[in-house]
Design a protein around this motif. Structure first.
Motif, PDB file in Angstrom:
ATOM      1  N   PRO A   1      11.051  18.146 -17.354  1.00  0.00           N
ATOM      2  CA  PRO A   1      12.114  17.207 -17.728  1.00  0.00           C
ATOM      3  C   PRO A   1      13.364  17.320 -16.856  1.00  0.00           C
ATOM      4  N   ALA A   2      13.637  18.531 -16.356  1.00  0.00           N
ATOM      5  CA  ALA A   2      14.826  18.698 -15.515  1.00  0.00           C
ATOM      6  C   ALA A   2      14.574  18.253 -14.075  1.00  0.00           C
ATOM      7  N   LEU A   3      13.309  18.299 -13.623  1.00  0.00           N
ATOM      8  CA  LEU A   3      12.996  17.982 -12.231  1.00  0.00           C
ATOM      9  C   LEU A   3      12.926  16.473 -11.987  1.00  0.00           C
ATOM     10  N   ALA A   4      12.431  15.706 -12.969  1.00  0.00           N
ATOM     11  CA  ALA A   4      12.247  14.270 -12.771  1.00  0.00           C
ATOM     12  C   ALA A   4      13.529  13.562 -12.343  1.00  0.00           C
ATOM     13  N   PRO A   5      14.682  13.799 -12.948  1.00  0.00           N
ATOM     14  CA  PRO A   5      15.906  13.099 -12.507  1.00  0.00           C
ATOM     15  C   PRO A   5      16.313  13.406 -11.067  1.00  0.00           C
ATOM     16  N   ILE A   6      15.888  14.574 -10.557  1.00  0.00           N
ATOM     17  CA  ILE A   6      16.236  14.923  -9.177  1.00  0.00           C
ATOM     18  C   ILE A   6      15.364  14.154  -8.180  1.00  0.00           C
ATOM     19  N   LEU A   7      14.086  13.970  -8.526  1.00  0.00           N
ATOM     20  CA  LEU A   7      13.161  13.296  -7.612  1.00  0.00           C
ATOM     21  C   LEU A   7      13.227  11.771  -7.716  1.00  0.00           C
ATOM     22  N   ALA A   8      13.647  11.262  -8.892  1.00  0.00           N
ATOM     23  CA  ALA A   8      13.621   9.817  -9.119  1.00  0.00           C
ATOM     24  C   ALA A   8      14.400   9.026  -8.073  1.00  0.00           C
TER      25      ALA A   8
ATOM     26  N   LEU B   1      14.157   4.828  -3.973  1.00  0.00           N
ATOM     27  CA  LEU B   1      14.502   4.323  -2.645  1.00  0.00           C
ATOM     28  C   LEU B   1      13.258   3.799  -1.927  1.00  0.00           C
ATOM     29  N   LEU B   2      12.169   4.560  -2.026  1.00  0.00           N
ATOM     30  CA  LEU B   2      10.959   4.174  -1.302  1.00  0.00           C
ATOM     31  C   LEU B   2      10.371   2.860  -1.815  1.00  0.00           C
ATOM     32  N   ILE B   3      10.527   2.575  -3.103  1.00  0.00           N
ATOM     33  CA  ILE B   3       9.925   1.351  -3.645  1.00  0.00           C
ATOM     34  C   ILE B   3      10.940   0.229  -3.814  1.00  0.00           C
ATOM     35  N   SER B   4      12.169   0.446  -3.419  1.00  0.00           N
ATOM     36  CA  SER B   4      13.208  -0.561  -3.589  1.00  0.00           C
ATOM     37  C   SER B   4      13.158  -1.594  -2.476  1.00  0.00           C
TER      38      SER B   4
ATOM     39  N   ALA C   1       0.815  -1.209   0.000  1.00  0.00           N
ATOM     40  CA  ALA C   1       0.000   0.000   0.000  1.00  0.00           C
ATOM     41  C   ALA C   1       0.847   1.256   0.000  1.00  0.00           C
ATOM     42  N   ILE C   2       2.081   1.172   0.534  1.00  0.00           N
ATOM     43  CA  ILE C   2       2.968   2.338   0.528  1.00  0.00           C
ATOM     44  C   ILE C   2       3.246   2.773  -0.909  1.00  0.00           C
ATOM     45  N   GLU C   3       3.644   1.815  -1.754  1.00  0.00           N
ATOM     46  CA  GLU C   3       3.928   2.140  -3.162  1.00  0.00           C
ATOM     47  C   GLU C   3       2.693   2.682  -3.858  1.00  0.00           C
ATOM     48  N   ASP C   4       1.524   2.083  -3.539  1.00  0.00           N
ATOM     49  CA  ASP C   4       0.294   2.530  -4.188  1.00  0.00           C
ATOM     50  C   ASP C   4      -0.162   3.893  -3.698  1.00  0.00           C
ATOM     51  N   SER C   5       0.408   4.353  -2.580  1.00  0.00           N
ATOM     52  CA  SER C   5      -0.062   5.607  -1.976  1.00  0.00           C
ATOM     53  C   SER C   5       0.950   6.734  -2.082  1.00  0.00           C
ATOM     54  N   LEU C   6       1.981   6.561  -2.899  1.00  0.00           N
ATOM     55  CA  LEU C   6       3.045   7.583  -2.940  1.00  0.00           C
ATOM     56  C   LEU C   6       2.577   8.908  -3.524  1.00  0.00           C
ATOM     57  N   ASN C   7       1.421   8.951  -4.152  1.00  0.00           N
ATOM     58  CA  ASN C   7       0.889  10.257  -4.578  1.00  0.00           C
ATOM     59  C   ASN C   7       0.403  11.073  -3.401  1.00  0.00           C
ATOM     60  N   SER C   8       0.294  10.387  -2.216  1.00  0.00           N
ATOM     61  CA  SER C   8      -0.059  11.131  -1.007  1.00  0.00           C
ATOM     62  C   SER C   8       1.173  11.761  -0.377  1.00  0.00           C
TER      63      SER C   8
ATOM     64  N   SER D   1       3.959  29.063  -5.111  1.00  0.00           N
ATOM     65  CA  SER D   1       4.144  27.730  -4.505  1.00  0.00           C
ATOM     66  C   SER D   1       3.918  26.657  -5.566  1.00  0.00           C
ATOM     67  N   TRP D   2       4.584  25.528  -5.333  1.00  0.00           N
ATOM     68  CA  TRP D   2       4.495  24.410  -6.290  1.00  0.00           C
ATOM     69  C   TRP D   2       4.511  23.103  -5.478  1.00  0.00           C
ATOM     70  N   SER D   3       3.390  22.394  -5.446  1.00  0.00           N
ATOM     71  CA  SER D   3       3.275  21.130  -4.700  1.00  0.00           C
ATOM     72  C   SER D   3       3.291  19.968  -5.686  1.00  0.00           C
ATOM     73  N   LEU D   4       4.289  19.089  -5.506  1.00  0.00           N
ATOM     74  CA  LEU D   4       4.510  18.003  -6.454  1.00  0.00           C
ATOM     75  C   LEU D   4       4.179  16.650  -5.809  1.00  0.00           C
ATOM     76  N   PRO D   5       3.078  15.960  -6.244  1.00  0.00           N
ATOM     77  CA  PRO D   5       2.873  14.558  -5.809  1.00  0.00           C
ATOM     78  C   PRO D   5       4.037  13.721  -6.330  1.00  0.00           C
ATOM     79  N   LEU D   6       4.695  13.005  -5.428  1.00  0.00           N
ATOM     80  CA  LEU D   6       5.963  12.355  -5.766  1.00  0.00           C
ATOM     81  C   LEU D   6       5.819  11.383  -6.936  1.00  0.00           C
ATOM     82  N   ALA D   7       4.827  10.503  -6.887  1.00  0.00           N
ATOM     83  CA  ALA D   7       4.698   9.502  -7.944  1.00  0.00           C
ATOM     84  C   ALA D   7       4.396  10.144  -9.279  1.00  0.00           C
TER      85      ALA D   7
END
Length: 885
Positions: free
Chosen positions: A394-401, A406-409, A328-335, A354-360
């Motif tokens: 495109p520039a932000l995704a490599p920073i958050l990935a 880590l969270l889903i590994s 459920a953690i992986e399925d809920s990472l948009n929270s 302000s800019w709020s980014l859902p992680l997934a």
């Protein structure tokens, strides 16, 4: 010899002086090893009542009776509930000393009784184990541990069959007979389990905190803020992380019940309920997957291995909770959101973006737009910043990935698994495992559950006719599909579901050999013409076996096909033997050979010319021998002159012709068959059918009884009277509708209410039985009739068999005694300080009350007995007249 040590003897002892018997019931019970009562009961005795006889289940009264314990009347449905049982029945037959059949099970659409069917068709019954334990004075369970404990039992079925002196193993598993147990579950509700839900919610909150810490520790802040250095006049943004998975994680575990991998336990944390599927405790010794229905005889379901297996399953179930939470953690990472905020106040305006980014979503390239709340001179700068943000995906995704990975590994899973296991072991696993231990301690003391319970007796039977060899043969066998013992250490009471039993007397004609036989055979007629038949009758052959009859020519050669026959219980048989139409004249021996021993006997049959046969005495047969006006009967003549017309005439007792004659011509075999119609105006009484050849030679006659319209023919089915009362629970002054079936048509029946001592209550009602052997009449319970059980008695005026059934008179509304028990003694079944718990009721009275629920109102009295006996049967107090199976 009883081969199931420590168990009571078999229950087929209703016909002890008869060679064989059978008995079956859907449910029966004993108190201190004495038969108490049975539901859907049937039995048969080979001489006086061979059957087949049937008993149908009636659950209308189950649970509605009151039992007085001390000064308290207790509704029985506070302990036991059999209101969900299906359409169940039993059948018993004892057709010979060595043949008997008993079956209980599901009543099919064709009227047959079967062990096959869907589980839900059998229905279920439930035992309130918690109330039983507390009322029996067994300590160990408090409301803090468990406040509901129900044993839910799927109805059982059983079949036992004896053929030719051998009790059969019909399905090849589980020993003799065959059985079916539909289902078996233990339900409990515990505040401990219900409290575990809040612990799951707390675990979700801890996971949120852990996720926030992991993101903060592993996010490259400098790389993220560096993306905005090119925008002039923009302050360094603040970065915060919010994880709001708690509710999603909680619902993933609590939202629906969870079942263990071995299917043994289902837990519902939202309600605090735990369900133990007892059928999954079964480990079939032969490795088969038959579950409850392929077990060896006398299989104890709950023993000292039960709790360790359940405790281990609880541990495995909690591992399943861990797996669900991690998934459920992986399925809920948009929270999980990463919040980037730019804020600066100036003299002429404010920068507020302000800019709020859902992680997934962000990792997958789905970015929301920035929110601009800037004012004054800072608005143009903010517009440039917002435009830059909205093009940075495109520039932000490599920073958050890296953070997302880590969270889903596996590394992330390990972090959460250690965290969850540490939390739930103390908050959930340990309390639940500790909860179950006293539950099963009490269960083992209060209940013993046996599947495929068998009790048998054996007898030495001679195996051959030439030697004195003998062997132990099972001659009595009692099978219970499911047996529940209460206080098993003392065998205080036993409740059996799905029961069948037979007893046989093989004697010297039993299994393994025929004993001494002395076969002989005769033929009648002893003289026939080619194309005619004779009847061969054998005696002294092996009982309940087979023989072969063969016509041979004068030289001993077979003529025609051999004829197989079955012998009856006395070693006799009768069979037609045809003579071919082209047979030459002479003496033809008819040989009857015993298939078991090879011993044979023969009788001579003279085959003569047809003209010689026609000189014999003619005979006449009318079938049937009784008929109504307007009916047609068959008239069969033999031994009449071939080709000579015969006049067939119906005559009354004075010799007067009745109706028109019929003329028929005998065939070459000197016989004829013709229809004769009884005139519509024929008077009832004895008549004869006369057949006279027109050449004046000798004729023949046969009797025919003309029946009065509306009466029953001899030997019909109106010989098994029963009555049903509706309603069965009434107040004084109420009217009861009494319906009778199986009474002699045309008879007058007197319906009378009686008390338990046989004294009349009120006035009788008389009613005439219709042509379908039934009647319906009302009868009123007189005002002032005291509460209690009374008997409805129906007796024909011709002295033939009558029937009785019990009804219950209550004070106030009939529902008052059968509902929630509010008027039957406060606190009767909840273990509080109410009336029943305080009485310290003795065990015998309590068990009698419990077992009465299982059968009260389910016994239909079908034989004429003393009224006191009828009452005793209905209330479950008769131990000798109708023992339980």
């Amino acid at each position: 010899m009883v081969t199931a040590t420590g168990l009571p003897a078999v229950a087929v002892d209703n016909y002890p002086d008869e060679p064989s018997e059978a008995a079956a019931s859907v449910l029966d019970s004993t108190l201190f090893q004495e038969a108490l009562l049975a539901a859907a009961y049937s039995d048969a005795g080979s001489e006086s009542n061979p059957g087949p006889n049937e008993g149908n289940l009636n659950v209308e009264l189950l649970g509605s009776e009151l039992v007085r314990i001390g000064d308290v009347e207790v509704p029985l449905d506070e302990f036991l509930d059999f209101g969900q049982l299906g359409a169940l029945a039993s059948k018993s037959e004892a057709s010979s000393p060595v043949d008997a059949h008993a079956v209980s099970g599901l009543l099919g659409a064709d009227g047959g009784i079967t062990l096959d069917g869907e589980t839900e068709d059998f229905g279920k019954a439930s035992v309130d184990v918690l109330s039983v334990a507390r009322l029996l004075g067994v300590d160990g369970l408090t409301d803090e541990i468990v406040d509901q404990l129900l044993l839910e039992v799927g109805a059982g079925a059983a079949e036992v069959k004896a053929e030719n002196g051998v009790i059969l193993d019909q399905d090849g598993v589980g020993g003799l007979g065959q059985y079916r147990v539909a289902d078996l579950d233990l339900f409990l509700h515990s505040p401990v389990i219900e409290d575990a839900a809040s612990s799951i919610y707390d675990i979700g909150g801890t996971i949120d905190t852990t996720v926030e810490d992991l993101v903060n520790e592993n996010l490259d802040d400098s790389a993220l803020t560096g993306l905005f250095d090119a925008v002039p006049g923009v302050p360094t943004p603040s970065i915060t992380v919010d994880s709001n998975m708690q509710e999603n994680l909680f619902q993933s575990v609590v939202g629906e019940p969870i079942t263990s991998a071995n299917q043994l336990i289902t837990i519902d944390l939202s309600t605090g309920e735990l369900q133990i599927h007892l059928d999954k405790l079964v480990d079939n010794p032969d490795g088969s997957e038959g579950g409850l229905n392929e077990l060896p005889p006398n299989y104890e379901l709950i023993d000292d291995t039960t709790y360790p297996l359940i405790a281990e399953t609880v541990h495995e179930l909690m591992q399943e909770v861990t797996r669900i939470l991690i998934g459920a953690i992986e399925d809920s990472l948009n929270s999980v959101t990463i919040n980037i905020a730019f804020y600066e106040e100036g003299p002429l305006g404010t920068l507020d973006v302000s800019w709020s980014l859902p992680l997934a979503d962000a990792v997958n390239g789905d970015f929301p737009e920035a929110v601009d709340n800037s004012t004054g001179t800072m608005a143009p700068v903010a517009a440039v910043l917002v435009n830059t943000i909205n093009t940075l995906g495109p520039a932000l995704a490599p920073i958050l990935a890296p953070v997302y990975d880590l969270l889903i590994s596996d590394e992330g899973d390990n972090i959460f698994e250690l965290l969850i296991n540490d939390l739930k072991t103390d908050a959930i696993t340990a309390p639940i495992r500790e909860l179950l231990s006293p539950v099963f301690d009490v269960l083992s003391e209060v209940l013993s559950i046996t599947i495929n319970r068998q009790v048998s007796e054996t007898t030495e039977v001679t195996q051959t006719s030439t030697a004195a060899e003998a062997a132990e043969v099972v001659t009595s066998f009692d099978l219970n599909a499911l047996s529940i013992a209460l206080l098993p250490a003392n065998e205080v009471a036993r409740i059996n579901l799905g029961n069948a039993a037979v007893r046989i007397t093989p004697g010297d004609g039993g299994p393994g050999g025929p004993g001494e036989i002395n076969p002989s055979i005769s033929v009648d007629p002893a003289t026939v013409a080619p194309g005619q038949s004779t009847i061969a009758t054998g005696t002294g052959y092996t009982p309940d076996s087979t023989a072969t009859v063969q016509l041979t020519d004068p030289d001993g050669n077979p003529v025609g096909e051999a004829i197989p026959v079955d012998t009856d219980s006395t070693g006799g048989f009768s069979v037609a033997v045809p003579v071919p139409a082209d047979a030459e004249l002479g003496v033809y021996p008819v040989v009857g050979t015993d298939d078991t021993t090879g011993e044979a006997a023969e009788a001579p049959l003279a085959v003569v010319a047809g003209s010689d046969i026609c000189a014999m005495d003619p005979t006449l047969t009318v079938e049937p021998g009784a008929a109504y006006p307007g009916d047609t009967v068959s008239v069969v003549g033999q031994g009449f002159p071939a080709g000579v017309p015969v006049v067939v005439q119906l005559r009354d007792a004075e010799g007067n012709a009745v109706g028109d004659p019929v003329t028929v011509t005998p065939d070459e075999a000197c016989g004829f068959i013709t229809d004769l119609t009884v005139p519509e105006d024929a008077e009832p009484g004895d008549h004869i059918v006369e057949a006279l050849p027109e050449d004046g030679s000798e004729g023949a006659e046969a009797p025919l009884e003309i029946l009065a319209p509306g009466t029953n023919p001899p030997g019909d089915e109106c010989t098994d009277p029963t009555i049903v009362a509706d309603p069965t629970v009434v107040e004084a002054g109420d009217e009861v509708m009494v319906t009778g079936t199986g009474f002699p048509a045309g008879a007058t029946v007197t319906v009378q209410l009686k008390d338990t001592q046989g004294n009349n209550i009120g006035d009788p009602v008389t009613v005439e039985v219709d042509e379908d052997c039934g009647f319906t009449t009302p009868i009123t319970v007189p005002e002032g009739t005291p509460p209690g059980v009374i008997i409805v008695d129906a007796q024909p005026d011709d002295g033939s068999e009558g029937a009785q059934t019990p009804i219950t008179v209550v004070a106030g509304s009939p529902d008052a005694g059968a509902g929630d028990g509010d008027d039957a003694g406060a606190g009767a079944g909840d273990g509080t300080d109410g009336g029943l718990a305080a009485t310290g009721a003795n065990v015998a009275a309590l068990i009698a009350a419990m077992v009465l629920l299982l059968g009260a109102g389910a016994v239909m009295i079908k034989r004429r007995r003393e009224i006191s006996q009828a009452f005793a049967t209905a209330m479950g107090r008769m131990s000798g007249d109708k023992p339980a199976v």
